[in-house]
Every structure is written in structure tokens, then in C-alpha cells.
Design an enzyme around this catalytic site. Structure first.
Site, PDB file in Angstrom:
ATOM      1  N   GLY A 113     -28.735 -36.427   1.293  1.00 46.79           N
ATOM      2  CA  GLY A 113     -29.895 -35.544   1.299  1.00 46.79           C
ATOM      3  C   GLY A 113     -29.790 -34.416   0.289  1.00 46.79           C
ATOM      4  O   GLY A 113     -30.766 -33.736  -0.004  1.00 46.79           O
ATOM      5  N   ARG A 114     -28.585 -34.197  -0.192  1.00 42.66           N
ATOM      6  CA  ARG A 114     -28.391 -33.115  -1.181  1.00 42.66           C
ATOM      7  C   ARG A 114     -27.342 -33.519  -2.194  1.00 42.66           C
ATOM      8  O   ARG A 114     -26.685 -32.686  -2.790  1.00 42.66           O
ATOM      9  CB  ARG A 114     -27.961 -31.834  -0.490  1.00 42.66           C
ATOM     10  CG  ARG A 114     -26.733 -32.094   0.342  1.00 42.66           C
ATOM     11  CD  ARG A 114     -26.037 -30.922   0.843  1.00 42.66           C
ATOM     12  NE  ARG A 114     -25.197 -31.417   1.934  1.00 42.66           N
ATOM     13  CZ  ARG A 114     -24.417 -30.702   2.671  1.00 42.66           C
ATOM     14  NH1 ARG A 114     -24.353 -29.435   2.475  1.00 42.66           N
ATOM     15  NH2 ARG A 114     -23.706 -31.238   3.620  1.00 42.66           N
ATOM     16  N   LYS A 134     -23.336 -32.574  -5.879  1.00 43.98           N
ATOM     17  CA  LYS A 134     -23.684 -32.147  -4.517  1.00 43.98           C
ATOM     18  C   LYS A 134     -24.427 -30.818  -4.615  1.00 43.98           C
ATOM     19  O   LYS A 134     -23.914 -29.864  -5.211  1.00 43.98           O
ATOM     20  CB  LYS A 134     -22.392 -31.986  -3.698  1.00 43.98           C
ATOM     21  CG  LYS A 134     -22.621 -31.931  -2.211  1.00 43.98           C
ATOM     22  CD  LYS A 134     -21.288 -32.041  -1.490  1.00 43.98           C
ATOM     23  CE  LYS A 134     -21.452 -31.671  -0.019  1.00 43.98           C
ATOM     24  NZ  LYS A 134     -20.143 -31.593   0.648  1.00 43.98           N
ATOM     25  N   ASP A 169     -33.340 -28.680   1.942  1.00 37.58           N
ATOM     26  CA  ASP A 169     -33.794 -28.324   0.594  1.00 37.58           C
ATOM     27  C   ASP A 169     -33.021 -29.051  -0.502  1.00 37.58           C
ATOM     28  O   ASP A 169     -33.312 -28.860  -1.689  1.00 37.58           O
ATOM     29  CB  ASP A 169     -33.712 -26.798   0.393  1.00 37.58           C
ATOM     30  CG  ASP A 169     -32.296 -26.268   0.558  1.00 37.58           C
ATOM     31  OD1 ASP A 169     -31.357 -27.076   0.740  1.00 37.58           O
ATOM     32  OD2 ASP A 169     -32.137 -25.022   0.504  1.00 37.58           O
ATOM     33  N   GLY A 170     -32.020 -29.843  -0.114  1.00 40.67           N
ATOM     34  CA  GLY A 170     -31.265 -30.582  -1.121  1.00 40.67           C
ATOM     35  C   GLY A 170     -30.292 -29.725  -1.916  1.00 40.67           C
ATOM     36  O   GLY A 170     -29.677 -30.205  -2.864  1.00 40.67           O
ATOM     37  N   ARG A 174     -18.174 -33.734  -7.426  1.00 43.12           N
ATOM     38  CA  ARG A 174     -16.956 -34.238  -6.787  1.00 43.12           C
ATOM     39  C   ARG A 174     -16.717 -35.673  -7.188  1.00 43.12           C
ATOM     40  O   ARG A 174     -17.637 -36.404  -7.531  1.00 43.12           O
ATOM     41  CB  ARG A 174     -17.029 -34.028  -5.276  1.00 43.12           C
ATOM     42  CG  ARG A 174     -17.597 -35.137  -4.479  1.00 43.12           C
ATOM     43  CD  ARG A 174     -17.496 -34.801  -2.990  1.00 43.12           C
ATOM     44  NE  ARG A 174     -18.486 -35.561  -2.255  1.00 43.12           N
ATOM     45  CZ  ARG A 174     -18.849 -35.308  -1.009  1.00 43.12           C
ATOM     46  NH1 ARG A 174     -18.332 -34.289  -0.353  1.00 43.12           N
ATOM     47  NH2 ARG A 174     -19.742 -36.058  -0.412  1.00 43.12           N
ATOM     48  N   ASP A 204     -20.267 -40.653   9.545  1.00 40.10           N
ATOM     49  CA  ASP A 204     -20.743 -40.580   8.164  1.00 40.10           C
ATOM     50  C   ASP A 204     -19.779 -39.775   7.291  1.00 40.10           C
ATOM     51  O   ASP A 204     -19.938 -39.758   6.069  1.00 40.10           O
ATOM     52  CB  ASP A 204     -22.146 -39.959   8.094  1.00 40.10           C
ATOM     53  CG  ASP A 204     -22.216 -38.598   8.735  1.00 40.10           C
ATOM     54  OD1 ASP A 204     -21.868 -38.491   9.931  1.00 40.10           O
ATOM     55  OD2 ASP A 204     -22.588 -37.629   8.056  1.00 40.10           O
ATOM     56  N   ASN A 205     -18.799 -39.148   7.906  1.00 38.79           N
ATOM     57  CA  ASN A 205     -17.811 -38.392   7.145  1.00 38.79           C
ATOM     58  C   ASN A 205     -16.449 -39.068   7.165  1.00 38.79           C
ATOM     59  O   ASN A 205     -15.433 -38.423   6.935  1.00 38.79           O
ATOM     60  CB  ASN A 205     -17.704 -36.965   7.694  1.00 38.79           C
ATOM     61  CG  ASN A 205     -18.992 -36.181   7.464  1.00 38.79           C
ATOM     62  OD1 ASN A 205     -19.720 -36.450   6.520  1.00 38.79           O
ATOM     63  ND2 ASN A 205     -19.275 -35.232   8.332  1.00 38.79           N
ATOM     64  N   ASP A 257     -15.911 -34.502   3.014  1.00 33.80           N
ATOM     65  CA  ASP A 257     -16.768 -33.525   3.669  1.00 33.80           C
ATOM     66  C   ASP A 257     -15.997 -32.304   4.156  1.00 33.80           C
ATOM     67  O   ASP A 257     -15.592 -32.237   5.320  1.00 33.80           O
ATOM     68  CB  ASP A 257     -17.593 -34.135   4.809  1.00 33.80           C
ATOM     69  CG  ASP A 257     -18.773 -33.230   5.152  1.00 33.80           C
ATOM     70  OD1 ASP A 257     -18.611 -31.999   5.120  1.00 33.80           O
ATOM     71  OD2 ASP A 257     -19.864 -33.751   5.424  1.00 33.80           O
TER      72      ASP A 257
HETATM   73  P1  AMP Z   1     -23.086 -33.267   6.635  1.00 32.65           P
HETATM   74  O1  AMP Z   1     -23.175 -32.387   7.821  1.00 32.65           O
HETATM   75  O2  AMP Z   1     -22.689 -32.553   5.394  1.00 32.65           O
HETATM   76  O3  AMP Z   1     -22.228 -34.485   6.870  1.00 32.65           O
HETATM   77  O4  AMP Z   1     -24.558 -33.789   6.352  1.00 32.65           O
HETATM   78  C1  AMP Z   1     -25.269 -34.533   7.287  1.00 32.65           C
HETATM   79  C2  AMP Z   1     -26.587 -34.998   6.711  1.00 32.65           C
HETATM   80  O5  AMP Z   1     -27.441 -33.883   6.436  1.00 32.65           O
HETATM   81  C3  AMP Z   1     -26.472 -35.766   5.395  1.00 32.65           C
HETATM   82  O6  AMP Z   1     -27.455 -36.763   5.384  1.00 32.65           O
HETATM   83  C4  AMP Z   1     -26.765 -34.685   4.362  1.00 32.65           C
HETATM   84  O7  AMP Z   1     -27.219 -35.226   3.167  1.00 32.65           O
HETATM   85  C5  AMP Z   1     -27.857 -33.897   5.071  1.00 32.65           C
HETATM   86  N1  AMP Z   1     -27.942 -32.506   4.564  1.00 32.65           N
HETATM   87  C6  AMP Z   1     -27.066 -31.507   4.789  1.00 32.65           C
HETATM   88  N2  AMP Z   1     -27.463 -30.396   4.160  1.00 32.65           N
HETATM   89  C7  AMP Z   1     -28.622 -30.680   3.507  1.00 32.65           C
HETATM   90  C8  AMP Z   1     -29.522 -29.943   2.676  1.00 32.65           C
HETATM   91  N3  AMP Z   1     -29.315 -28.660   2.365  1.00 32.65           N
HETATM   92  N4  AMP Z   1     -30.611 -30.594   2.210  1.00 32.65           N
HETATM   93  C9  AMP Z   1     -30.839 -31.877   2.500  1.00 32.65           C
HETATM   94  N5  AMP Z   1     -30.028 -32.627   3.282  1.00 32.65           N
HETATM   95  C10 AMP Z   1     -28.931 -32.043   3.780  1.00 32.65           C
HETATM   96 MG    MG Z   2     -21.261 -35.452   5.329  1.00 36.64          MG
END
Ligand code: AMP
Ligand code: MG
Length: 464
Positions: free
Chosen positions: A90-91, A111, A123-124, A174, A246-247, A256
């Protein structure tokens, strides 16, 4: 552009439903914070002529390097035990892959590079804090000998991102052996996409486990790498904080660095992540949760097998070996920390019990064990002295201990201080800390010091 990256993109050649092709969203005024020339060299990228301005435009996503094929990868996952059928980058964007001079293949990923079809309400973007945290943590972990994703570059965007307050934005580049996760397998399994699952499995075996003869073998080998990885984390007092499926990288790297932290005072129940209210991912729970994650991986592989009920029996037998494999890896890790050639579980557990009771500093206790000042870590010094007499009767190998027990780790309060300084455009603490934590076996009084009461950071937040 003087920087030439010889991309060789294999993931982009997989079927379209594995990802969404997506360029990075340009940022206002990219400014380089750090570039990892040593890592670039290891990857076969000659960065000797790379200017800071050029690095900033490339590693912010403002210019797509020749040969890159940016895409957001699809994946699913269990987050804190709950099922999310669609996560995905997502980002983040996979720019492409490079093949290092040693023949190994590596992903290069941005990232914080803007929204993708997987962003949902996000917001990506990333703010500076998580970018610097990941840079410091991942490079320290690498120096500590732990398989991990790496940090190639960090760039300020010149734009604010809105979190609880408006914060400076940044992009991390990364690298990873790959970004294939347990959640990538779950994505296809949950959709009943048999062809996709088979394609992913074949691709993963070819890329990471060429000696695996099929799904059962893949499961065993992925499990062994998780066992070894988590034993290494435990030996360093590392708390990942968000061990969602997912991590969990299939290649066995730490991935992560969101709410992670190195433990200062030892206690097995330690948890930092603000969202981990139940302590699911507390220090001592990590092996159990790694086992749980591997069980999810096994479940995702079942549809590949012609006889599914036989496969369930076979896979269950494999994952039931996790605790014994982990116990062996844990004993090996802590025996090395104590300089013992034969493992002595009681000796290890008795020390950890004393450390927990007295709140001894995890890193400094092991680093000091051969020396007289180790007892300063304890309140009940008589109990420690008695333990030390027992330990010394084993003739511990101090050379092995010095190679195993770091002098310094990236302590949370120092990371937070570096981030706070960087928010005011002072990157000196970040660079000083990076130089220190990438030499973790060198004595360094400044970075060895645990936090004072008023410096202590007790909560971490996911890296968004
Ligand atoms: P994470 O907690 O980093 O493992 O992320 C979990 C999910 O949330 C993944 O699909 C990420 O891409 C999404 N995500 C986290 N932060 C953002 C962000 N700021 N914008 C869009 N997607 C996000
Ligand atoms: Mg993650």
C-alpha cells in the site's frame, strides 16, 4: 544518469494478478539523507560517481531508473490472528531485481513512494521516523549476523505527511532476498487460485529453495529458516512486534521494522508495540508465534497436494517438529552466548531468571559476563556470584563469547533521539548512531549505556 542498475526483473514476468504495475508518485523536493555505498557495491551497483542530488531523485521515485518495472505486490495475511484477505503493497513499490556479483538475486523496493491500488485509506507515504528506524535497525541486524532486509537509501520528500500531527515525509529504499511472504501464499490459497499458487510455489522454489523437491520440502526448509531466525532474535533481545503472516519473509529474512525494539532490561514478557495490547508478540512469545505462522504457511500449501487429507497429515507431522527444532537452535544460540561447548539448559535458564528478577540489561550482562563488573547488573549479587561460579566451572570460551555477544545494539531511546533531531533537520545523531551500530562488536561506552529513567521509551508504533 551515471548510476547504472542492471535490473533483471523476474517477478514482473509472473502473471498480472500477482501485482499492480504502478509508477511512484513524485515528491516535492527530494533530499538525500543517506546512501549505503557498501551495500550498493555488494549488489554490483557502482555508486562511486553518484551525486547526492542524483541519488535523491532516483531513490525518492521522482525518476524511474532505466530497466525498473515498478509494481505493487499483492498479498494477504493474518494480522494479530485476524484474517485480512487483501493487503498488498500500500505504500511500497518493487522497482525490480538485481543479480549481485556472487549470483544472488535481490529486490530493490521503495517504501513510502505513494498510493497504490492496495493503499485502501492510507496515503502511501512514510514519515521520517519509521524510515530512519528501519535504516538503523536493519543495518544493525545485518552487522549482528541476522538475516534481514537492508537499507540502500533514505531520502526526505520535502512534503509533510499527516499522522497525529504533520510530520516530514521520507522514502526508504530497501533491498531483500525477495518480498515473498507467507501472506503471498495465503493470497492465492484463499482465492482458490490453484494456478497462481502453483506458479508462486514453483517460482519460490526456483528462487530461494532450489533443492526443495516440492511443497512438503519447501515447508520444511522455510520452517528451518524461521527457527534459525527467531533463535537469533532471541539471542539479541530483539522484539519484532508485528509478527503477522504478511511480515514473514519466505526467504527467512527479518522484514518489517515497524514497532520493533531491542530490549534493555531483560524480562520475557516485554512488549513495546502500542497496538499489541494482549502481548501477543511479547519477547518470549515469538517462537510460539513463528510456529503459528508456519502452520498458516502449511495450510496455504495444502491445495497443491493431490491427496489433501494425506497432505494435512504429512504437513502436521512436519510443523509438529517446530518446538524441538527451535529448542535446539535456542540452546545453540545461548550456549554460544555463554561460551559453552555443551549446552546446559539449567545454567541458561537460571541466569535468565536472575536477570528477569533484577531487571539486568540484556546486552550489557552478556557482554560483561567474563568481567568482574557483570555483577553490577544485579541487585542480588550473591545469587549472581553463585551462578558465575557454576558457569566458570564449564571453562567458557571467552573468544567465542566476544564474537557472539555484541557490545552495543540499536537501543530504542537512541533511535528516538536520532529521529527527534532529524525532525529538526539535524541528521548528525542518525549518522553517528549508524556508524556505531554497524560495528556492534566494538566497545562503545556512549551507545552501550541503557536509558536513564527519563530517557526510557516504553511504546513503539507501527511504521506508517
Ligand atoms: P504493515 O503494518 O507495515 O505490515 O502494513 C500492513 C498493511 O498496511 C500493508 O498492506 C501496507 O502496505 C499497508 N499500509 C501501511 N501503512 C500505509 C500507508 N501509509 N499507506 C497505505 N498503505 C499502508
Ligand atoms: Mg508489513
Amino acid at each position: 544518469m551515471p548510476l547504472h542498475i542492471a535490473f533483471d526483473n523476474s517477478y514482473a514476468a509472473l502473471p498480472e494478478r500477482f501485482y499492480a504495475r504502478q509508477p511512484a508518485t513524485p515528491v516535492a523536493t527530494p533530499a538525500l539523507i543517506a546512501f549505503n555505498h557498501a551495500l550498493a557495491g555488494d549488489l554490483g551497483i557502482d555508486s562511486s560517481d553518484l551525486s547526492e542530488a542524483e541519488a535523491a531523485v532516483l531513490f525518492s521515485g521522482n525518476v524511474t531508473p532505466d530497466g525498473a518495472d515498478p509494481l505493487a505486490q499483492a498479498y494477504a495475511g493474518h494480522q494479530f490472528g485476524g484474517w485480512s484477505p487483501q493487503l498488498g503493497d500500500g505504500r511500497a513499490l518493487l522497482l525490480g531485481e538485481v543479480i549481485a556479483p556472487d549470483g544472488s538475486r535481490h529486490d530493490i523496493q521503495l517504501k513510502g513512494s505513494g498510493r497504490t491500488p492496495f493503499s485502501r485509506s492510507g496515503d502511501g507515504r512514510a514519515w521520517l521516523g519509521p524510515v530512519l528506524r528501519e535504516y538503523l535497525m536493519s543495518e544493525a541486524m545485518h552487522a549482528l549476523g541476522v538475516p534481514t532486509t537492508r537499507a540502500l537509501a533514505a531520502v526526505r520528500t520535502g512534503q509533510k505527511v499527516q499522522r497525529e500531527t504533520a510530520l516530514p515525509g521520507a522514502v526508504l529504499t530497501r533491498t531483500a532476498a525477495s518480498h515473498i511472504r507467507v501472506g503471498t501464499f495465503q493470497f492465492f490459497a484463499a482465492r482458490g487460485d490453484q494456478d497462481g499458487l502453483q506458479t508462486l510455489t514453483d517460482y519460490t522454489i526456483a528462487r530461494h529453495y532450489p533443492r526443495a523437491s516440492g511443497p512438503a520440502d519447501l515447508l520444511e526448509q522455510v520452517m528451518q529458516r524461521q527457527v534459525d531466525l527467531v533463535a537469533k532474535w532471541m539471542g539479541l533481545g530483539f522484539i519484532h512486534g508485528v509478527m503477522n503472516t504478511d511480515n514473514v519473509a519466505i526467504a527467512g529474512e527479518t522484514i518489517d521494522y515497524g514497532p520493533c525494539a531491542m530490549m534493555d532490561s531483560y524480562h520475557p514478557d516485554t512488549v513495546f508495540s502500542a497496538i499489541d495490547q494482549q502481548g501477543r508478540y511479547a519477547y518470549a512469545n515469538q517462537p510460539r508465534l513463528a510456529h503459528w505462522n508456519i502452520a498458516q504457511f502449511a495450510t496455504s500449501l495444502v491445495p497443491l497436494m493431490p491427496d489433501q487429507s494425506a497432505a494435512i497429515d504429512q504437513f502436521t507431522a512436519i510443523i509438529n517438529r517446530f518446538p524441538d527444532l527451535y529448542a535446539a537452535a535456542y540452546q545453540a544460540t545461548f550456549s554460544a552466548k555463554l561460551g559453552l561447548s555443551d549446552s546446559d539448559p539449567d545454567l541458561i535458564e537460571d541466569l535468565l531468571a536472575l536477570m528477569a528478577r533484577d531487571g539486568a540489561d540484556f546486552t550489557n550482562t552478556f557482554a560483561a559476563l567474563p568481567h568482574a563488573n557483570a555483577r553490577d547488573q544485579f541487585i542480588d549479587r550473591a545469587a549472581f556470584d553463585a551462578w558465575k561460579t557454576r558457569w566458570q566451572s564449564h571453562n567458557p570460551d571467552h573468544g567465542q563469547m566476544a564474537r557472539t555477544n555484541p557490545q552495543i545494539v540499536p537501543r530504542l531511546h537512541r533511535i528516538e533521539a536520532a529521529i527527534q533531531a532529524a525532525i529538526t533537520d539535524d541528521d548528525a545523531p542518525f549518522h553517528a548512531m549508524l556508524a556505531a551500530v554497524t560495528q556492534p562488536f566494538t566497545a562503545n561506552a556512549t551507545y552501550a549505556r541503557p536509558p536513564d529513567a527519563d530517557e526510557k521509551v516504553t511504546r513503539t508504533f507501527c511504521g506508517t
